[in-house]
Design a protein around this motif. Structure first.
Motif, PDB file in Angstrom:
ATOM      1  N   ALA A 204       0.811  -1.220   0.000  1.00 21.66           N
ATOM      2  CA  ALA A 204       0.000   0.000   0.000  1.00 21.66           C
ATOM      3  C   ALA A 204       0.843   1.267   0.000  1.00 21.66           C
ATOM      4  CB  ALA A 204      -0.922  -0.002   1.222  1.00 21.66           C
ATOM      5  N   LEU A 205       2.091   1.162  -0.455  1.00 21.54           N
ATOM      6  CA  LEU A 205       2.907   2.365  -0.524  1.00 21.54           C
ATOM      7  C   LEU A 205       2.383   3.292  -1.618  1.00 21.54           C
ATOM      8  CD1 LEU A 205       6.555   0.997  -0.198  1.00 21.54           C
ATOM      9  CD2 LEU A 205       5.228   2.221   1.544  1.00 21.54           C
ATOM     10  N   PRO A 206       2.413   4.604  -1.372  1.00 24.94           N
ATOM     11  CA  PRO A 206       1.992   5.555  -2.403  1.00 24.94           C
ATOM     12  C   PRO A 206       3.056   5.715  -3.483  1.00 24.94           C
ATOM     13  CG  PRO A 206       2.684   6.717  -0.443  1.00 24.94           C
ATOM     14  CD  PRO A 206       2.745   5.253  -0.105  1.00 24.94           C
ATOM     15  N   GLN A 207       2.824   6.650  -4.393  1.00 26.20           N
ATOM     16  CA  GLN A 207       3.720   6.815  -5.532  1.00 26.20           C
ATOM     17  C   GLN A 207       4.852   7.799  -5.267  1.00 26.20           C
ATOM     18  OE1 GLN A 207       0.276   7.031  -8.704  1.00 26.20           O
ATOM     19  NE2 GLN A 207       2.151   6.387  -9.710  1.00 26.20           N
ATOM     20  N   TRP A 208       4.637   8.813  -4.445  1.00 20.71           N
ATOM     21  CA  TRP A 208       5.674   9.785  -4.091  1.00 20.71           C
ATOM     22  C   TRP A 208       5.915   9.651  -2.599  1.00 20.71           C
ATOM     23  CZ3 TRP A 208       6.464  13.656  -0.608  1.00 20.71           C
ATOM     24  CH2 TRP A 208       7.470  14.604  -0.885  1.00 20.71           C
ATOM     25  N   ILE A 209       7.179   9.409  -2.224  1.00 27.98           N
ATOM     26  CA  ILE A 209       7.503   9.095  -0.833  1.00 27.98           C
ATOM     27  C   ILE A 209       8.735   9.876  -0.392  1.00 27.98           C
ATOM     28  CG2 ILE A 209       8.201   7.264   0.764  1.00 27.98           C
ATOM     29  CD1 ILE A 209       6.762   5.270  -1.085  1.00 27.98           C
TER      30      ILE A 209
END
Length: 379
Positions: A204-209
């Motif tokens: 569930a990691l987003p696209q910009w981190i």
């Protein structure tokens, strides 16, 4: 909420190092995808992300920031040397000023507004950031901050039960902007490393981190060697985890500033991740970059609008070359010579410079690397 038992575990982990930085790194958990009471608040479950928005070159961008090291010092460490063989070493990347905090806020807002301190500041809610540009295109984002006690924590610092202060606000750039930190929905996306562990496991990691280690693990209170040991524990195994490092992931490992203020502000920066072609691994790139290049590269990749600040300044906003080569973007040609001085602390006027104050200004209309218009906040 942590139980008393969990708090005692956290205290026990750091008891040897209470109030003093340890000499050697100790892993807080068996793996970076495990939760730990040392990280303080346990995860509040996963965040909800929008559907993936394909980029021209990469679909996920992760930047990991370390602290205060000269280029040659970092390069000489065995862990950094090992990682360099897996990516593209940026030999002419520069921080934009000193000390830490202005570099952090510049990387997400396109300017440091004259700031020359690490003070607790708040940037007004009508000053835009990369978050505004990402959300306009439906691109998910989050920051993960080691030892931040709760999501969206507003405090200047946090001291763990062991008596050591591991987390500081000045290394959490988005919380400084009221448009993020004072917005409950956005603030919930400023998360700690227990959240990170759960988000990775749940894919569930987003696209910009944006990732900020604690004051020990980033080298601030310790050394490059200590930071290297943390990277060996945390980043090295994650590079083999397809839920973290997909074939379309770009990772920037970088430093906020160099250690020697009397020379220009060159920093160690390395591009890693599944998106790096095999033929470019263990290579160097001598294009002139700054912290504003992270904004420009993201804008270029997703055809974003711009902030109308240094992200449209064509002297300092070069796009990472391997991305620019694929998108057809033209950089300015600067490499290692005739570069601007970026170590001139306190000399830039702005609304955060008490000695050379200039009121807050609206964005400057211009064209950035994404090709979109300049973004003006609704208020």
């Amino acid at each position: 909420m942590l139980t008393k038992y969990a708090l005692l575990l956290g205290a026990a982990w750091g008891s040897v190092a209470a109030r003093q930085p340890p000499k050697a790194f100790t892993a807080p958990a068996a793996a970076p995808t495990d939760q730990s009471p040392f990280y303080v608040g346990y995860s509040n479950d996963t965040i909800t992300n929008t559907p993936y928005v394909p980029g021209k070159v990469f679909d996920r961008f992760i930047q990991i920031w370390l602290e205060n090291a000269d280029f040659v010092t970092a390069l000489a460490d065995p862990v950094f040397e090992h990682l360099t063989a897996q990516g593209i070493l940026l030999t002419s990347d520069y921080a934009v000023t000193h000390p830490s905090e202005p570099n952090y806020i510049a990387s997400v807002g396109g300017d440091f507004f004259g700031l020359a301190s690490d003070d607790l500041i708040r940037i007004p809610s009508n000053v835009s950031t990369i978050v505004d540009l990402l959300e306009l295109k439906g691109i998910s984002w989050s920051s993960y901050l080691e030892n931040m006690p709760t999501d969206g924590y507003q405090g200047y610092s946090y001291t763990n039960p062991d008596g050591y202060t591991y987390y500081v606000r000045k290394h959490n750039p988005l919380v400084v902007y009221d448009s993020v930190g004072m917005n409950a929905t956005r603030g919930a996306r400023l998360r700690n490393f227990n959240d990170f562990a759960v988000d990775v496991d749940n894919d569930a990691l987003p696209q910009w981190i944006f990732i900020t280690p604690n004051l020990l693990d980033d080298g601030h209170d310790t050394s490059v060697t200590y930071a290297g040991s943390w990277l060996n524990y945390w980043l090295v195994p994650l590079l083999e985890n397809p839920k973290f490092n997909t074939p379309r992931t770009l990772i920037l490992l970088t430093f906020d500033e160099n250690e020697t203020y009397t020379v220009n502000n060159r920093i160690f920066s390395l591009l890693l991740g599944g998106v790096i072609p095999e033929n470019l691994r263990n290579t160097t790139d001598d294009t002139f970059y700054t912290h504003y290049s992270t904004l420009s590269t993201v804008q270029n990749n997703w055809s974003l609008d711009n902030l109308g600040r240094q992200d449209i300044n064509q002297t300092v906003n070069n796009v990472f070359a391997f991305v620019a080569d694929k998108t057809g973007y033209q950089n300015n040609g600067l490499t290692t010579h005739n570069l601007p001085l970026l170590n001139m602390t306190g000399t830039y006027p702005g609304p955060l410079n008490p000695n050379d104050y200039v009121s807050w200004k609206p964005p400057t209309n211009g064209t950035g690397a994404g090709g979109g218009p300049t973004y003006y906040p609704p208020n």
